[in-house]
Design a protein around this motif. Sequence first.
Motif, mmCIF file in Angstrom:
data_model
loop_
_atom_site.group_PDB
_atom_site.id
_atom_site.type_symbol
_atom_site.label_atom_id
_atom_site.label_comp_id
_atom_site.label_asym_id
_atom_site.label_seq_id
_atom_site.Cartn_x
_atom_site.Cartn_y
_atom_site.Cartn_z
ATOM 1 N N SER A 360 0.817 -1.218 0.000
ATOM 2 C CA SER A 360 0.000 0.000 0.000
ATOM 3 C C SER A 360 0.849 1.266 0.000
ATOM 4 O O SER A 360 0.412 2.303 -0.501
ATOM 5 N N ASP A 363 1.499 1.995 -3.515
ATOM 6 C CA ASP A 363 0.297 2.576 -4.111
ATOM 7 C C ASP A 363 0.156 4.048 -3.746
ATOM 8 O O ASP A 363 -0.222 4.878 -4.583
ATOM 9 N N TRP A 366 2.422 6.099 -6.013
ATOM 10 C CA TRP A 366 1.964 6.273 -7.384
ATOM 11 C C TRP A 366 0.645 7.049 -7.487
ATOM 12 O O TRP A 366 0.404 7.726 -8.483
ATOM 13 N N GLY A 378 -4.824 1.926 -6.914
ATOM 14 C CA GLY A 378 -3.366 1.922 -6.801
ATOM 15 C C GLY A 378 -2.776 0.806 -7.646
ATOM 16 O O GLY A 378 -3.480 -0.148 -8.015
ATOM 17 N N LEU A 379 -1.503 0.897 -7.951
ATOM 18 C CA LEU A 379 -0.846 -0.067 -8.842
ATOM 19 C C LEU A 379 -0.998 -1.506 -8.343
ATOM 20 O O LEU A 379 -1.391 -2.404 -9.103
ATOM 21 N N TRP A 382 -4.720 -2.737 -7.937
ATOM 22 C CA TRP A 382 -5.236 -3.133 -9.253
ATOM 23 C C TRP A 382 -4.633 -4.477 -9.667
ATOM 24 O O TRP A 382 -5.342 -5.354 -10.178
#
Length: 431
Positions: A360, A363, A366, A378-379, A382
């Motif tokens: 997290s 995330d 980003w 978030g990357l 996802w």
Amino acid sequence: MNGKSLMEANDYIERAEKKVWDVPGLSVSLPKREIQTIGVIGAGTMGGGIAMNFANAGMPVHIVETSQEKLELGLKVITGNYKRSLKRGKLTEDELKVRMSMINSSTSLTDLMGCDLIIEAVYEDIELKKKIFKELDKIAKPFTILATNTSALDINEIALQSLRPDDVIGLHFFSPANVMKLLEIVKAKFTSDVVVASCLELAGRINKVPALVGVCPGFVGNRILFERQKQALNLIYQGIMPWEVDKALNEFGFKMGPFQMSDLAGLDIGWKKGVVTSNKIRDTLCELDRRGQKTGAGYYDYDENRVPRISKITENIIKDITGHKESIKKETNEIIELCIFPMINEALKILDEGMAQRPSDIDVVWLNGYGFPRNKGGLLFWADQIGSEKILASLTDMNEQGYDIEISDLLRKICRNKKNILDFADQQVTV
């Protein structure tokens, strides 16, 4: 994303942005250093923006530049930023005056000797940064926190120029520094826990979202960005046009794709006239003075309002260099996978190396520093929805096509053990 998933994504982000403040192994009772006065070295885009954060928080800041001319130029930009806020009704005249009164400036490093925190924000030249830290070692008072704003360089190497490397830390602000919420706090090999804790507390005072990360090329955010850029360049060397790549990433939810971002930042970052690099397309564009928005042309053509247009010149350059006489087409979903799955892989390598505390946190980086679409959570949020097995299979297939991606051991382990990506346990950042 359906309504339920969107609600889950929003809940996840809210929890992630709270959890990022929790640092495993760092005692909440640890004493903090008093930070009241700030020094900033460099009045350029980053230095000026960094200074504004402290002035906005009512903290006195002193900017140092190498010449009066550069100093005045930097102060003019700061004043212009505040006047735009005044015009938009976000500041009153009195507030503007108070904030500007918080900013002092000079051309002498010795004027920073009374500061509690000094942030170096010069351009990315490690020898210059090492020289500055060697000088700061003689100037700064005891227990001053010495920070570098480098976005990718080895902070351990910079810290060794000082006889007090435990006071050295990375404070990586994002441009524009007075607007972007993210602050990567980079813990170097010798950085003391007291300095880390003090910088985390400071982040709250200047209204930033911090993420504690370790020292590696590009740290967390830029290291993942480099991987996306690498794959995006692979696509245009296959004959796919930059605007096709950007369009796919825009449809995914990014406001700016890789080549839109490159044009904004400037194609000449790291480029020198006459020097041939591994990116012949970029070199050719720069030699034609197509260096991005600032010159009116880069990958795209721009009008006087910097509105982009598809460029026939760029298209012909790509065709000549790649040998593809016709533009190659790929489906949007395929472009997204080719650009984003390697980013997920790099994020998992970062976790495996101990350069970030938890999925997290990556995330948060980003979402707050690079415009990852918030409706996707978030990357790695996802990625967890996509599934590790699909990602591994896709990366394996990419390698069979010649993409040369070093697949993360952690990704393989997650697949082997039938775990979720978000199951990764919190850890201390490795130094």
